[in-house]
Scaffold this active site. Structure first.
Site, PDB file in Angstrom:
ATOM      1  N   ASN A 152      32.324  31.696  40.879  1.00 62.12           N
ATOM      2  CA  ASN A 152      31.690  31.137  41.761  1.00 62.12           C
ATOM      3  C   ASN A 152      30.266  30.694  41.583  1.00 62.12           C
ATOM      4  O   ASN A 152      29.688  29.753  42.148  1.00 62.12           O
ATOM      5  CB  ASN A 152      31.840  31.737  43.173  1.00 62.12           C
ATOM      6  N   LYS A 175      32.436  37.813  28.597  1.00 59.07           N
ATOM      7  CA  LYS A 175      33.996  37.347  29.166  1.00 59.07           C
ATOM      8  C   LYS A 175      33.720  36.675  30.511  1.00 59.07           C
ATOM      9  O   LYS A 175      33.770  37.429  31.593  1.00 59.07           O
ATOM     10  CB  LYS A 175      34.775  38.416  29.235  1.00 59.07           C
ATOM     11  N   GLY A 227      32.427  40.392  40.398  1.00 61.58           N
ATOM     12  CA  GLY A 227      33.543  39.965  41.098  1.00 61.58           C
ATOM     13  C   GLY A 227      34.201  40.798  42.043  1.00 61.58           C
ATOM     14  O   GLY A 227      33.453  41.294  42.919  1.00 61.58           O
ATOM     15  N   SER A 228      35.421  40.861  42.225  1.00 60.60           N
ATOM     16  CA  SER A 228      36.208  41.419  43.334  1.00 60.60           C
ATOM     17  C   SER A 228      36.124  42.890  43.424  1.00 60.60           C
ATOM     18  O   SER A 228      36.002  43.453  42.150  1.00 60.60           O
ATOM     19  CB  SER A 228      37.596  40.954  43.668  1.00 60.60           C
ATOM     20  N   GLY A 232      36.754  45.531  40.255  1.00 59.07           N
ATOM     21  CA  GLY A 232      35.613  46.653  40.301  1.00 59.07           C
ATOM     22  C   GLY A 232      35.878  47.927  40.176  1.00 59.07           C
ATOM     23  O   GLY A 232      35.630  48.785  39.051  1.00 59.07           O
ATOM     24  N   GLU A 249      28.513  44.301  40.890  1.00 57.82           N
ATOM     25  CA  GLU A 249      28.220  43.476  42.268  1.00 57.82           C
ATOM     26  C   GLU A 249      29.565  42.897  42.642  1.00 57.82           C
ATOM     27  O   GLU A 249      30.029  42.088  41.900  1.00 57.82           O
ATOM     28  CB  GLU A 249      27.410  42.487  41.936  1.00 57.82           C
ATOM     29  N   CYS A 283      29.054  35.377  47.694  1.00 54.93           N
ATOM     30  CA  CYS A 283      29.121  36.659  47.960  1.00 54.93           C
ATOM     31  C   CYS A 283      28.235  36.980  49.127  1.00 54.93           C
ATOM     32  O   CYS A 283      28.447  37.981  50.100  1.00 54.93           O
ATOM     33  CB  CYS A 283      29.029  37.612  46.661  1.00 54.93           C
ATOM     34  N   GLN A 330      42.523  30.418  45.838  1.00 51.91           N
ATOM     35  CA  GLN A 330      41.596  30.389  46.901  1.00 51.91           C
ATOM     36  C   GLN A 330      42.227  29.600  48.150  1.00 51.91           C
ATOM     37  O   GLN A 330      41.918  30.249  49.235  1.00 51.91           O
ATOM     38  CB  GLN A 330      40.289  29.867  46.422  1.00 51.91           C
ATOM     39  N   GLU A 460      20.316  44.176  39.926  1.00 54.12           N
ATOM     40  CA  GLU A 460      20.251  43.107  39.026  1.00 54.12           C
ATOM     41  C   GLU A 460      19.052  42.442  39.292  1.00 54.12           C
ATOM     42  O   GLU A 460      18.649  42.264  40.487  1.00 54.12           O
ATOM     43  CB  GLU A 460      21.379  41.939  38.995  1.00 54.12           C
TER      44      GLU A 460
HETATM   45  P1  NAD Z   1      37.611  38.851  40.104  1.00 58.22           P
HETATM   46  O1  NAD Z   1      37.498  40.240  40.261  1.00 58.22           O
HETATM   47  O2  NAD Z   1      39.051  38.226  40.184  1.00 58.22           O
HETATM   48  O3  NAD Z   1      37.277  38.302  38.632  1.00 58.22           O
HETATM   49  C1  NAD Z   1      36.090  38.764  37.869  1.00 58.22           C
HETATM   50  C2  NAD Z   1      36.080  38.781  36.638  1.00 58.22           C
HETATM   51  O4  NAD Z   1      36.758  39.790  36.164  1.00 58.22           O
HETATM   52  C3  NAD Z   1      36.954  37.449  35.697  1.00 58.22           C
HETATM   53  O5  NAD Z   1      36.159  37.176  34.616  1.00 58.22           O
HETATM   54  C4  NAD Z   1      38.357  38.202  35.490  1.00 58.22           C
HETATM   55  O6  NAD Z   1      38.714  37.446  34.402  1.00 58.22           O
HETATM   56  C5  NAD Z   1      37.748  39.584  35.116  1.00 58.22           C
HETATM   57  N1  NAD Z   1      38.751  40.571  35.372  1.00 58.22           N
HETATM   58  C6  NAD Z   1      40.071  40.692  36.089  1.00 58.22           C
HETATM   59  N2  NAD Z   1      40.816  41.572  35.902  1.00 58.22           N
HETATM   60  C7  NAD Z   1      39.982  42.323  34.865  1.00 58.22           C
HETATM   61  C8  NAD Z   1      40.035  43.690  34.344  1.00 58.22           C
HETATM   62  N3  NAD Z   1      41.230  44.342  34.776  1.00 58.22           N
HETATM   63  N4  NAD Z   1      39.262  44.251  33.481  1.00 58.22           N
HETATM   64  C9  NAD Z   1      38.352  43.314  33.180  1.00 58.22           C
HETATM   65  N5  NAD Z   1      38.068  42.162  33.673  1.00 58.22           N
HETATM   66  C10 NAD Z   1      38.842  41.659  34.472  1.00 58.22           C
HETATM   67  O7  NAD Z   1      36.728  37.978  40.964  1.00 58.22           O
HETATM   68  P2  NAD Z   1      36.534  36.237  41.302  1.00 58.22           P
HETATM   69  O8  NAD Z   1      37.799  35.881  42.038  1.00 58.22           O
HETATM   70  O9  NAD Z   1      36.455  35.616  39.886  1.00 58.22           O
HETATM   71  O10 NAD Z   1      35.341  36.342  41.910  1.00 58.22           O
HETATM   72  C11 NAD Z   1      34.977  36.471  43.260  1.00 58.22           C
HETATM   73  C12 NAD Z   1      34.620  37.827  43.767  1.00 58.22           C
HETATM   74  O11 NAD Z   1      33.289  37.864  43.336  1.00 58.22           O
HETATM   75  C13 NAD Z   1      34.435  38.001  45.182  1.00 58.22           C
HETATM   76  O12 NAD Z   1      34.917  39.197  45.754  1.00 58.22           O
HETATM   77  C14 NAD Z   1      32.756  37.763  45.418  1.00 58.22           C
HETATM   78  O13 NAD Z   1      32.510  38.348  46.609  1.00 58.22           O
HETATM   79  C15 NAD Z   1      32.408  38.123  44.255  1.00 58.22           C
HETATM   80  N6  NAD Z   1      30.928  37.952  43.839  1.00 58.22           N
HETATM   81  C16 NAD Z   1      30.055  38.828  44.050  1.00 58.22           C
HETATM   82  C17 NAD Z   1      28.755  38.658  43.781  1.00 58.22           C
HETATM   83  C18 NAD Z   1      27.642  39.589  43.911  1.00 58.22           C
HETATM   84  O14 NAD Z   1      26.631  39.623  43.251  1.00 58.22           O
HETATM   85  N7  NAD Z   1      27.645  40.660  44.736  1.00 58.22           N
HETATM   86  C19 NAD Z   1      28.412  37.419  43.372  1.00 58.22           C
HETATM   87  C20 NAD Z   1      29.523  36.412  43.133  1.00 58.22           C
HETATM   88  C21 NAD Z   1      30.691  36.921  43.350  1.00 58.22           C
END
Ligand code: NAD
Length: 480
Positions: A152, A175, A227-228, A232, A249, A283, A330, A460
């Site tokens: 995003n 990555k 990410g999600s 995480g 995050e 986010c 999405q 961060e």
């Molecule tokens: P996601 O968790 O699906 O993917 C994030 C990253 O993790 C991608 O690069 C993905 O390929 C990788 N990934 C997936 N499975 C993995 C694993 N098992 N091991 C290691 N890496 C893996 O999230 P998304 O759909 O790309 O992003 C949306 C989410 O990110 C939302 O929940 C949003 O709130 C969050 N987000 C948070 C912030 C913040 O700073 N708090 C900022 C932006 C987005």
């Protein structure tokens, strides 16, 4: 329509090709392939980590000026090229062109900010309790960082992790999200053109399995993830098991409180920006708009009217205010939540239909009127242009509603009352708080992060970034 970009990995300063694993289509026009990208298997991740480990010691020993100059040059190149980069970002991720150019410029500014920070890897001296002994701390690089980023903010987030890592003498394997490989490639190119030594920054393209290989690699001393929450949790289990540094995050369910004494025009602007811009895929998006009962109906009417004036369409069309969602996943997720909201008894007020006939993942903005705190759509992150509007009898109930849930990234309040604004600042349970501003939209040179399920580990960005990307050494010296 431009030709698709054929992307590669970057290992040890050179492009590494691989068979095409996936194509990325323009979410505003699914007939356009923006890029094709390979997928790094574990063996390639090994190579990337080895290249980073080989390059890191010399980089850490280099003059801070050398690190600073390279980051500054990279920032200057990216800033100069922000319009072209923004155009690619709009086609790859779906942000509107102004939003996309703004993100490219932000990434450039981040690189420049950390060019300055490279000169500030400072420690402190301490008067020892033992006469004749000097005590001091200094900061050292950690080693190799694995950076895992979402789609995003496809260049700003990679930049805000990469820049401090490099500034303080570490090497990186990035990555990025499999949905936005082209913007990560831009960052690799810019750093190379700025003169970064080979191997200090490496890029492996791929999806979750590639990320998991990087996170589990014993040559990676620290992992920074955005990410999600589900991803995480898996990353946390692995990194804690092998005692790697970890910073995460994750999601938010950010409340914007509108009190009866608020300037309603300002409140409408804050709600529109926070809930709908970037298609709600931030986010820090305001997904819960909590309105004091006395003005609830008047505010909702004005907000709905303003929402109906937003044009939904192709990210590159200058008239567009709300671009598409980034992907079918999405889109399906958001549509699913709208069905849940209707089933839970919310009233769906929808914005205009898309102003384009192209095939894309267009979702008009939606307000969920009559929402309550118990509804799933008030508790779970939707990550789309959807704002739940909740009624609160007074400020105290608004604060209680704002503090509900198990995440806490950003919160906002619109009010003319200094005492309520101050109270909210102190008592809302989030990492960031905004008064008379949208919950989304933060500066690039101050710390960023949340509490509870939103974040884990040190903050961060800004001066806080040094905590995660350096380790302290305490030195004692005795002398006469
Ligand atoms: P996601 O968790 O699906 O993917 C994030 C990253 O993790 C991608 O690069 C993905 O390929 C990788 N990934 C997936 N499975 C993995 C694993 N098992 N091991 C290691 N890496 C893996 O999230 P998304 O759909 O790309 O992003 C949306 C989410 O990110 C939302 O929940 C949003 O709130 C969050 N987000 C948070 C912030 C913040 O700073 N708090 C900022 C932006 C987005």
């Amino acid at each position: 329509m431009s030709q698709p970009l054929t992307l590669t990995h970057w290992i040890g300063g050179v492009r590494r090709e691989g068979p095409v694993a996936r194509e990325r289509r323009n979410p505003s026009n699914l007939d356009e392939v923006v890029a094709v990208a390979p997928e790094a298997a574990a063996v390639l991740v090994d190579e990337a980590v080895a290249a980073a480990a080989a390059a890191q010691p010399a980089w850490a020993e280099a003059s801070p000026e050398a690190r600073s100059d390279i980051l500054d040059r990279a920032g200057a190149i990216l800033f100069e090229e922000r319009e072209a980069v923004g155009r690619l970002l709009a086609r790859e991720e779906g942000k509107t062109l102004p939003e996309a150019i703004g993100e490219a410029a932000r990434a450039a500014r981040i690189l420049k900010f950390f060019a300055g920070e490279a000169l500030r890897r400072t420690g402190m001296t301490v008067d020892s309790v033992r006469p004749g002994v000097d005590a001091a701390t200094y900061r050292q690089a950690v080693g190799v960082f694995g950076l895992i980023t979402p789609w995003n903010f496809p260049i700003a987030i990679p930049a805000w992790k990469t820049a401090p890592a490099l500034a303080f003498g570490n090497a990186v394997v990035l990555k990025p999200s499999e949905l936005t490989p082209a913007l990560a490639d831009v960052l690799a190119q810019v750093l190379g053109r700025a003169g970064l030594p080979a191997g200090v920054f490496n890029l492996v393209q791929g999806a979750g399995a590639t990320g998991a290989a990087l996170v589990g690699h014993r040559g990676v001393q620290g992992v920074s993830f955005t990410g999600s929450q589900a991803t995480g949790s898996a990353i946390a289990a692995e990194t804690v098991r092998r005692q790697a540094r970890l910073q995460m995050e994750m999601g938010g369910k950010n409340p914007l409180v509108v009190l009866a004494d608020a300037d309603l025009d300002l409140a409408v602007r804050c709600a529109l920006d926070g809930a709908f811009f970037a298609s709600g895929q931030r986010c820090t998006a305001s997904s819960r708009i909590i309105v004091e009962a006395r003005i609830h109906d008047a505010f909702l009417e004005r907000l709905a009217e303003a929402m109906r004036s937003l044009t939904v369409g192709d990210a590159l069309d200058p008239a567009t205010r709300i671009g598409p969602l980034a992907s079918q996943a999405q889109y399906d997720k958001v549509r699913g939540y709208l069905e849940i909201a209707a089933g839970e008894g919310a009233e769906l007020l929808s914005g205009p239909e898309p102003a384009t006939t192209a095939r894309g993942w267009f979702q008009p903005p939606v307000l969920l009127a009559g929402a309550t705190g118990a509804m799933r759509t008030s508790r779970e992150e939707i990550f789309g242009p959807v704002g739940s509007v909740l009624r609160a009898s007074d400020y105290d109930e608004a604060l209680t509603l704002a503090n509900a849930g198990d995440v806490g990234l950003s919160a906002g309040i619109v009010t003319d009352s200094l005492s309520k604004a101050r109270h909210f600042q102190r008592h809302v349970r989030t990492g960031m708080v905004m008064v008379n501003l949208a919950t989304a939209g933060v500066d690039y040179h101050v710390p960023f992060g949340g509490v509870a399920g939103s974040s884990y580990g040190p903050r961060e960005q800004g001066q806080a970034a040094i905590e995660f990307y350096t380790q302290l050494k305490t030195a004692y010296v005795a002398g006469s």
